[in-house]
Design an enzyme around this catalytic site. Sequence first.
Site, PDB file in Angstrom:
ATOM      1  CD  GLU A 174      -2.877  -0.751  -0.116  1.00 43.53           C
ATOM      2  OE1 GLU A 174      -3.634   0.533   0.444  1.00 43.53           O
ATOM      3  OE2 GLU A 174      -3.714  -1.887  -0.001  1.00 43.53           O
ATOM      4  CB  CYS A 230      -1.856   7.355   0.892  1.00 40.47           C
ATOM      5  SG  CYS A 230      -3.493   6.926   1.711  1.00 40.47           S
TER       6      CYS A 230
END
Length: 524
Positions: free
Chosen positions: A252, A286
Site C-alpha cells: 500500500e 495517501c
Amino acid sequence: MGALPHVDTSSSATNGANGGSRTIKSWAPATGDLLGEVRVSTKEEVFAAVARARKAQAAWGVLPVEERCERLLRLRDALVERADEIVDVVSRECGKPRHDCLSHEVMITVDLLTYYCKNAPRILAGHDIGLHLLKHKKSSLHYAPRGVIGVISPWNFPFVIPMGDVVAALVAGNAVVLKPSEVTPLSIQKAKEIFDGTGLPEDLFTVVYGYGEAGQALIESGIQKLVFTGGVETGKRVAAACGANLVPCVMELGGKAPLIACADCDVDRTARAIVFGGFVNAGQVCISVERVYAHESIHDDLVARVKELTGALRQGDPQGDATVDVGAIIFPKQIEIAERHIEDAVAKGATVLIGGKRRAGPGQFFEPTVLTGCDHTMTVMKQEIFGPIVPIQKVGSEDEAIRLANDSHLGLNAYVFTKNREKGKRIAQRVEAGSVCVNDVLLNYAAAEAPFGGIKQSGFGRVHGEEALRDMCDARHVFSGRVPEPAADPLWFPYSNKAYRWQMRMLRAVFSRGSIVKRIGKLF
Ligand code: NAD
C-alpha cells in the site's frame, strides 16, 4: 519551539550484539513536547516475537471462525469504551484534530472489526467449484489461516492503518507481529495495551518497535505474509526483501489523487471537497486531493470559492480546542518538501492564491496553500506532496482532464465531480486508479466491504473487503471423486497407442469448432 527532531536517532546505548538498547522518542508535532519513548527491538527480539506468535496461532487458528469472531468482539467493545484514550494519544502524537482521530482512526477500525466479525463465517466458508471438463471429479476451496502475518505501517494514520490489517489477520485465524512507524510508536502502544486488557492471548498480537532494520528483521523472521504501507521508495526495498525471502506481500504505497471538476459540477460542493480532501490531516493522507483539473467554464468560480473556504480554516494545536480544522505537520522534512514544491511551481509560472508559508512555532505548521496556473512541468502536479497544498490546473475538456489524471506513475484514489452521476461513473471507468469516487472524497476508505489499494507504483494487493480477508488465508483446493475410482486410471501408466488415440478423439470432440459435444452445449 521551532523544528522538532520528532524522530530521535540518538541512542541511549548501542543496539545489537552487546545487548545494549536504543530508544525512540515520540514528540508532539503541535507543541514540541516529549510524549514518551519506546525501546527499539533487536533482530533477536523480532524473531522471538514471531516464534511466540506462531505458538499462539496454533491454538487460535483451529478455533471455529464464529468463536474467534465472538472473542474479537471484546476488542471492539474495548476500543469503543476507550475511544477517548486513543484519540488523546493519536491526536498528540500526530498533531491532528481530535475529530479526525475519532472518525478516521477509531470509527473505521471499529467498523471494520464489526464487519469482519459479522461476515467472516460466510466469507471464509469453504465452497464447491464447478468443473467444466473433469465432470467425474469434485473440487472445493477452503480457507486456512496462513500463520503469522507481519504488518509494517506508516505514521500518518498510526492507528487505523495497522489495526485494520491486524483485525483482518486475527479474524482469519492468524497471529500478527506489527512494526509501527518509528515516528508514532505510542499510538500503537495504546492499541496493544487495549488488546491485552481484553483477555485475548497476549502473543496473538505483538508489537516490535524500530526503524527500517526492525522491518527488515520482520521480513526475514519466517512470517507467512506481509502487509506494508508506506512510501514508494521504501516499498520497492520492502518488496525486494519480500522477494528474496519469498514472503507474499501487499504493498500500500503513495498516491497522487487527481480531482476532475467537470463543467457541470456543483461548484460549491466541489470546492468544499477540494478543501476537505486537500487539507484534512494537513494533507498528509495517501488519498489526499493532490491535484485538481478544473474545466475552464467553472475554473474561476471554483478557484474563488476554494480560496474563500481555505481562508476560513482554523489551524493550530488541536489539544483542548475541538474547532481546529487543520493541525500540525508531522516533522520538518514534510515542510521542506512542501516549500520545494511551491518554489518549483512558482518558478514555472504558478501563483500562490493563498497560504504558501510555514508558521512560526511552537510546533510545526504549514499554511493550507492553493496554487493556480499549474501544469505538468511542475513537481507539485507529478510527485506526491503529502502536505497541505492543492495545485489547480485549468483544462479545456473532460478528455484533457482524464488524460492528465492518467499522466502519473501513481494510481491510488481519484475523484470526479459532475451533477450527472452516470457520466461521473463513465469517467471513473477511464481513470487509472484503485478507487474512484464520484462527487465525494476519501470516504471510500471507510467502506469496509470494498477493497482498497493501488495500481501502478501505488502498489498491489488490497486491504478491506472480502478479498483482503480471504487473502489472509491460504486457499486450499480439495479435489476428490464423484464416482468410484477404477484401480487402473486411463490417464495413468502404462501408456499405449490405444490410450493416445482415445485422448486425440476426446480432444477433437471437445475442442473443435462445430464438434458434437460443443453443439449440444454440454461442456462450453
Ligand atoms: P515510509 O516508507 O518512510 O515508512 C513506512 C514504514 O516502513 C515505517 O514503519 C518504516 O520504519 C518502515 N521501513 C522503512 N524502511 C524499511 C525497510 N528497509 N524495511 C522494512 N521496513 C522499513 O513511509 P511513511 O513516511 O511512514 O508514510 C508516508 C507514506 O506512506 C506516503 O508515501 C503515503 O502515501 C504512504 N501511505 C500509503 C497508504 C496506502 O494505503 N496506500 C496509506 C498511508 C500512507
